[in-house]
Each structure stands twice: as structure tokens, then as C-alpha cells.
Design a protein around this motif. Sequence first.
Motif, PDB file in Angstrom:
ATOM      1  N   LEU A 112       0.937  -1.245  -0.089  1.00  0.00           N
ATOM      2  CA  LEU A 112       0.076   0.114   0.093  1.00  0.00           C
ATOM      3  C   LEU A 112       0.900   1.320   0.066  1.00  0.00           C
ATOM      4  O   LEU A 112       0.442   2.272  -0.471  1.00  0.00           O
ATOM      5  CB  LEU A 112      -1.042  -0.053   1.197  1.00  0.00           C
ATOM      6  CG  LEU A 112      -1.954  -1.173   1.257  1.00  0.00           C
ATOM      7  CD1 LEU A 112      -2.777  -1.241   2.632  1.00  0.00           C
ATOM      8  CD2 LEU A 112      -2.747  -1.268  -0.031  1.00  0.00           C
ATOM      9  N   SER A 113       2.126   1.186   0.622  1.00  0.00           N
ATOM     10  CA  SER A 113       3.076   2.149   0.555  1.00  0.00           C
ATOM     11  C   SER A 113       4.286   1.620   0.863  1.00  0.00           C
ATOM     12  O   SER A 113       4.633   0.481   1.222  1.00  0.00           O
ATOM     13  CB  SER A 113       2.699   3.178   1.846  1.00  0.00           C
ATOM     14  OG  SER A 113       2.752   2.627   3.124  1.00  0.00           O
ATOM     15  N   PRO A 114       5.233   2.548   0.824  1.00  0.00           N
ATOM     16  CA  PRO A 114       6.509   2.003   1.168  1.00  0.00           C
ATOM     17  C   PRO A 114       6.712   1.096   2.685  1.00  0.00           C
ATOM     18  O   PRO A 114       7.670   0.409   2.753  1.00  0.00           O
ATOM     19  CB  PRO A 114       7.663   3.149   1.335  1.00  0.00           C
ATOM     20  CG  PRO A 114       6.974   4.083   0.394  1.00  0.00           C
ATOM     21  CD  PRO A 114       5.337   3.808   0.428  1.00  0.00           C
ATOM     22  N   SER A 115       5.879   1.570   3.390  1.00  0.00           N
ATOM     23  CA  SER A 115       5.783   1.039   4.823  1.00  0.00           C
ATOM     24  C   SER A 115       4.788  -0.018   5.287  1.00  0.00           C
ATOM     25  O   SER A 115       4.994  -0.831   6.170  1.00  0.00           O
ATOM     26  CB  SER A 115       5.820   2.060   6.033  1.00  0.00           C
ATOM     27  OG  SER A 115       6.935   3.115   5.957  1.00  0.00           O
ATOM     28  N   TRP A 116       3.687   0.073   4.447  1.00  0.00           N
ATOM     29  CA  TRP A 116       2.612  -1.075   4.667  1.00  0.00           C
ATOM     30  C   TRP A 116       2.280  -2.018   3.577  1.00  0.00           C
ATOM     31  O   TRP A 116       2.403  -1.620   2.585  1.00  0.00           O
ATOM     32  CB  TRP A 116       1.452  -0.270   5.089  1.00  0.00           C
ATOM     33  CG  TRP A 116       1.299   0.583   6.333  1.00  0.00           C
ATOM     34  CD1 TRP A 116       1.820   1.943   6.568  1.00  0.00           C
ATOM     35  CD2 TRP A 116       1.184   0.115   7.587  1.00  0.00           C
ATOM     36  NE1 TRP A 116       1.635   2.397   7.964  1.00  0.00           N
ATOM     37  CE2 TRP A 116       1.479   1.019   8.495  1.00  0.00           C
ATOM     38  CE3 TRP A 116       0.652  -1.197   8.312  1.00  0.00           C
ATOM     39  CZ2 TRP A 116       1.053   0.929   9.975  1.00  0.00           C
ATOM     40  CZ3 TRP A 116       0.470  -1.501   9.268  1.00  0.00           C
ATOM     41  CH2 TRP A 116       0.623  -0.404  10.279  1.00  0.00           C
ATOM     42  N   ARG A 117       2.084  -3.110   4.209  1.00  0.00           N
ATOM     43  CA  ARG A 117       1.558  -4.329   3.185  1.00  0.00           C
ATOM     44  C   ARG A 117       0.453  -4.843   3.820  1.00  0.00           C
ATOM     45  O   ARG A 117       0.340  -5.083   5.109  1.00  0.00           O
ATOM     46  CB  ARG A 117       2.734  -5.539   3.241  1.00  0.00           C
ATOM     47  CG  ARG A 117       4.025  -4.810   2.506  1.00  0.00           C
ATOM     48  CD  ARG A 117       5.056  -6.098   2.402  1.00  0.00           C
ATOM     49  NE  ARG A 117       6.279  -5.456   1.761  1.00  0.00           N
ATOM     50  CZ  ARG A 117       7.391  -6.295   1.746  1.00  0.00           C
ATOM     51  NH1 ARG A 117       7.254  -7.537   2.170  1.00  0.00           N
ATOM     52  NH2 ARG A 117       8.594  -5.988   1.313  1.00  0.00           N
ATOM     53  N   LEU A 118      -0.543  -5.425   2.830  1.00  0.00           N
ATOM     54  CA  LEU A 118      -1.311  -6.346   3.415  1.00  0.00           C
ATOM     55  C   LEU A 118      -1.828  -7.490   2.460  1.00  0.00           C
ATOM     56  O   LEU A 118      -1.387  -7.199   1.284  1.00  0.00           O
ATOM     57  CB  LEU A 118      -2.999  -5.565   3.113  1.00  0.00           C
ATOM     58  CG  LEU A 118      -3.160  -4.206   4.158  1.00  0.00           C
ATOM     59  CD1 LEU A 118      -4.665  -3.730   3.972  1.00  0.00           C
ATOM     60  CD2 LEU A 118      -3.239  -4.738   5.689  1.00  0.00           C
ATOM     61  N   GLY A 119      -2.024  -8.638   3.155  1.00  0.00           N
ATOM     62  CA  GLY A 119      -1.984 -10.007   2.449  1.00  0.00           C
ATOM     63  C   GLY A 119      -3.142 -10.864   2.760  1.00  0.00           C
ATOM     64  O   GLY A 119      -3.614 -10.511   3.912  1.00  0.00           O
TER      65      GLY A 119
END
Length: 530
Positions: free
Chosen positions: A309-316
Motif C-alpha cells: 500500500l505504501s513503502p511501509s505498509w503491506r496487506l495480504g
Amino acid sequence: MRNVLRYLFGGFCLFMLTAGQVRAQTVADAWRFSQRLPGVGARLTAMSGASAAGLADYGALYSNPAGLGYYRASEVIGGLTWMNARDAATYYVPGNRFDWESELRATNLDHLAAVYKVPTVRGSLVLGMAYARVADFTRRLYFQGDNSANSITDSYLPYPGEYTVTDDGDLQFNNDIPFIAYQAGAIEFLPAEYEAGRYPFYQAVAPGTTIRQIGEVTEEGGLHELSFGGAIEAAPDLFLGVSIGIVTGFYRFERQYEEDDFRDENTPDLYEVAVEGGLLRGFDYLRAQDFFEADLQGFSVRAGLSARLSPSWRLGASIETPVFFSVQEEYSTVLETFFDEGGSLQYGGQPGDAGTGSFDYEIRTPWRLRIGAAYQTRQLYVGLDLELIDWSQLRFDAATDRSFIQELNRQVRDMMEPVVNTRLGLAYQLGGTTLYGGLAVFPDPHRSEIRETETDRQRVFGSLGASIQLAESFRFHIGWTQEQFEDYYQPYGDVERPPFVRETVRRNRLVIGLTYTLPPPKAPAIRRRR
């Protein structure tokens, strides 16, 4: 339920009665074969398996294969695992308790894996293949205590509907347990009592005498999965992945249970067994040995996605189909009774004996839905996973004995419920070294009435580890996790105030691994037209 209680050997093994056969297929077996370690490999072991948001580790094949898309270079990985299982047991008999400890160790191949980063002009395409240990059954229970309230020979006594006496005076059983006990001299039939209209059986251990009870239960084996998969960057910062797993493994259960008339209270005048050529008199010692071994083969499919989602956040998120297990099982029961006078009687363990045989059946595990979120900076990674499993969807199947299979499936629906497993993983980079930590909680899926009657079998994992850069292309990994849970074991039932064991099991697992990283691939050159 009375017949079922005869086969209750605790949380490990419950032998069911059907059509004159003793078998080891139970709800506890299916649950055991369906459980998994929190993570595979040294790195994810150290992070308690938190990787559903998407992580560049070969272990993504077993959690969310979309994480392979974050790889920047190809790798070859291998490692070993060492397991130490400690069991603190308290044996409760009416009016007393006895504390014991035992342990069992095992060393095994943990993983071999290869990940290939395909050269691409844009986006990412990564393929992976791995062979990893995904479950470990290692544990050992030992208990001992003096019991003056009852004996396992009490539980062998048949009910009126479990035996018949023909017009010729021949004794016949339609239940394997009293039949085995009768053949081994642990119970005896009195024709005179039968003719007088009274209950005609009595047990080897006289009521009111004190016997020493000794038990040892050993479990060994595990599951390995050969997994193939890949991930592709379907859109900028959106990765899709799929993997196919082939599961193989074995499980071995051994129980030895003994009763000893250590005070010589069971004198020859209290018990005698008629055999060809004379009498065996006075109970001295009993040994019951139970064994079964299962070979397992199965397969499943996983699919997942990961979004940066951004350089710092991931969703999976990922979903795993049921594992379709084919189980080939062999089992046996041997019982031997020793007497003060005349020697001993033994029955079981030979082809054709009651309680000895083989059986093929199938298990279908539940679907697994896993979601995760991760926060990442240049030095810090924090991942959180939630995994939904509805254990009431476990199913048995077999080509024969349909009524037996239907009863097992009914028990699954009555005993099990959905749970949400939680994994939390941390990583912090310090130069060429990365430190890891993690916590995982797997709730007990048994219904509340079972947890209240026996114990809550929730599994809790704490983990630590590190990765150290040894050279430009070599990296060493070490991961440690401790699993802790409570368990309940009953050596026999179907008596008033049966003895039981409460256990605290701690399993320490150490995984070491080595990674060789290949140079990053060069993207194909783009040729421009003039």
C-alpha cells in the motif's frame, strides 16, 4: 459411551470398537495430523510464522505464496532441526497424586529450497520449490503411582450384552476388549456362577488391594511437504501467488502400561485361572502394550495476494484448500498376565488376533483462511497474521465400515468448533545481522464442555532467532521456538473414579539454516527501432 471408554487412552489415542476390531482412527488422530508448526525454516520459525502480508522467504510457499514476488535475487536454502520435548505429568489416583517428568529428543532434515527470480523487463516473476518439515509429533509421557481404588482389570469385565454362553457351554464375546483380557488371563469366567444366575466374571486384581501402576506413551514422526509455486506482479505493487503442496509423513504411537502387585496382597487364594493342564493362581503382574503406525500422503493448494500500500505498509491474504490425506494404518494390542503360581498367559500381536490388523482410510482437513498486515522500515519489520480454521469441518472417509466412519464424523461435529490462530513476528536489522522474535497462539478447538472436563489444549509458541551475513553470498540463520500446552490422559476408564494424568508439555525446536544468494538477474535489454 461405556464401550468407547474402554478404549480411552487419553488425548493421544482412543481405540474405537466396531464389529470385533480394535482400531486407532479417532477425532484426536485427525486433529493431530491436521495441525501445523507456526512457520517453516529458521527465519519464519524465529518469527512464529508471521508472513501472510507478504515476505521474501521460501516459507511463503506454505503461508502466502504471493510473498515470493518480493524476492530480488535467486536463492538456495537448506537446514536441520533439533527437537526436545519435555513432559511434566501429574498422575491422579483416588486420594493421591504423583509427579513425574520425561523427555524425548529428535534430529531431522528441516528444509531444502530453491527460489528463482526470473529476469523481467518490468514487474516481478518468481518461482520456488521447497521440501520442509511442517509438523512434528515428538513427545513422551511417563507416569507411576500406587492405586488401591481400582485396576485396569476392572475395566476389562464385560457387560451382560457383550458375551453369550451357548447351549454347549462355550463362552463367546462380541467385544474385543474382554475377549483379549480373557485370553490373557486378566479376567476369568465362573460357570457355576453363570448357572446360578449371577454375574459370572471376576478380575485379576482383587478389589481393595494396592497395586503399582506404571505407564509410558511415546509418539514419534512428523509431516513433510514438497511445495511448488510462484508469484507474479499482476499490477504495480500487487502480487498474486499460488503453490501446490504434496504432504507425506508417518506417525508412530506406542503405549506400555503395567500393574504390579508390589505388596503381594493378591495371594493365590484370591484368583485362579483354569488352563489346560492345571491352574494359574494369584495375580502378580500385568503388561499391556498398544501400538499403531500410520503412513500419510496428501495434497493441497494455496493461493494468495499481497498489496504494497505504501513503502511501509503491506496487506495480504491467502486461502488453502483442505489437505486430502490417504492413511494406511497398522495396529496391535498385546496383553500378558503373570501369576504367583503357574507362569503367565499372553494374547495378541499375531496376524489374525483380535486387536491386531490394518486399515486404510481418508481424512479431509478444514479450509484455512489467512490474512495479515505488516509494517516495514529500513530496519524494522512487524507482521501480524490471523488464520481462521473451522475444525468441525474435519471429515473421515473409507471404502468399508460406513457406519464407523459416520460415527466418527458425528463426533467431529459434536466435539470441534472454529478457532482463529494468531501470529506476531518482529525483525530488526543491525548492519549485517538481523534479530527476530515472535509469538503465536493456537486456541483449543474442542468445545467448552470438553475443555472444562479435561483441560484447555491451547498451544502457545514463543520464538527468537537471528540471521548473520557470513560473506557476500552466504547467510546463516538460526531460529528457536518453544511450544507449550496442557493435555489430559486417561489410562483406562469405565470404572468408578478412574485415574488420570494432567500434563504440561514443552517442546523446544531449534532450526539452523544456510542461504546462498545468486547474483541478481539482469533484465533483458530493450531494443529500440530506428
